[in-house]
Design an enzyme around this catalytic site. Sequence first.
Site, PDB file in Angstrom:
ATOM      1  N   ARG A 144       0.819  -1.219   0.000  1.00  0.00           N
ATOM      2  CA  ARG A 144       0.000   0.000   0.000  1.00  0.00           C
ATOM      3  C   ARG A 144       0.847   1.260   0.000  1.00  0.00           C
ATOM      4  O   ARG A 144       0.637   2.151  -0.808  1.00  0.00           O
ATOM      5  CB  ARG A 144      -0.953   0.003   1.191  1.00  0.00           C
ATOM      6  CG  ARG A 144      -1.992  -1.084   1.125  1.00  0.00           C
ATOM      7  CD  ARG A 144      -2.841  -1.051   2.355  1.00  0.00           C
ATOM      8  NE  ARG A 144      -2.025  -0.696   3.501  1.00  0.00           N
ATOM      9  CZ  ARG A 144      -2.021  -1.322   4.654  1.00  0.00           C
ATOM     10  NH1 ARG A 144      -2.807  -2.338   4.843  1.00  0.00           N
ATOM     11  NH2 ARG A 144      -1.256  -0.942   5.643  1.00  0.00           N
ATOM     12  N   GLU A 172       3.268  -1.311  17.688  1.00  0.00           N
ATOM     13  CA  GLU A 172       2.210  -1.496  18.679  1.00  0.00           C
ATOM     14  C   GLU A 172       2.322  -2.871  19.346  1.00  0.00           C
ATOM     15  O   GLU A 172       2.012  -3.031  20.515  1.00  0.00           O
ATOM     16  CB  GLU A 172       0.817  -1.386  18.024  1.00  0.00           C
ATOM     17  CG  GLU A 172       0.482  -0.049  17.437  1.00  0.00           C
ATOM     18  CD  GLU A 172       0.923   0.125  15.983  1.00  0.00           C
ATOM     19  OE1 GLU A 172       0.252   0.870  15.270  1.00  0.00           O
ATOM     20  OE2 GLU A 172       1.931  -0.467  15.554  1.00  0.00           O
TER      21      GLU A 172
END
Length: 181
Positions: A68, A105
């Site tokens: 992406r 994360e």
Amino acid sequence: MSEERLRRVRDRVRPFPDFPEPGVLFRDISPLLKDPVAFRTLIDLLEDHLRASFPKIDFIAGEWLDSRGFLIGPPLAQRLGIGFVPVRKKGKLPGPTERVSYSLEYGKAELEIQSDAVEPGQKVVVVDDLLATGGTMCAACELLRRLKAEILECLVVIELKPLKGSEKLKSIPFYSLLQYD
């Protein structure tokens, strides 16, 4: 910036609740990539922003971590008539590289850039599809700083505002086309 053009892009971002885990609302740009008019509009908007903001850019640096982000940087660089410099996961680039570790994360990761990717003082815009917590973008900027590039701006299509990733960029100018709360 025309609201109609911005809406054409925003309308092609699809929300996926509870992906990749419960409680996360994933913003998917796959429909944007499938729609040639909307994708062209996206690149037009990013090009317009960069041309209005910076008289000279030497390179677009793209976080080539997944398809992406990589799909946005090269067409934008081509439109501007400049080169594209990939920033990759560890072990994906040949030759001498600079490497940095950073926190995600859910763990740790490493990014690399080829040691000769940019010359000291060259003006670079870092481009990615999305800014969440800012760890990857900060790591890419650290690599460019090591090469003594001048980072003009970090540019993303989507910013997830509640995660406050842009705050980690500190003094580096930041621009997001779409913001989500």
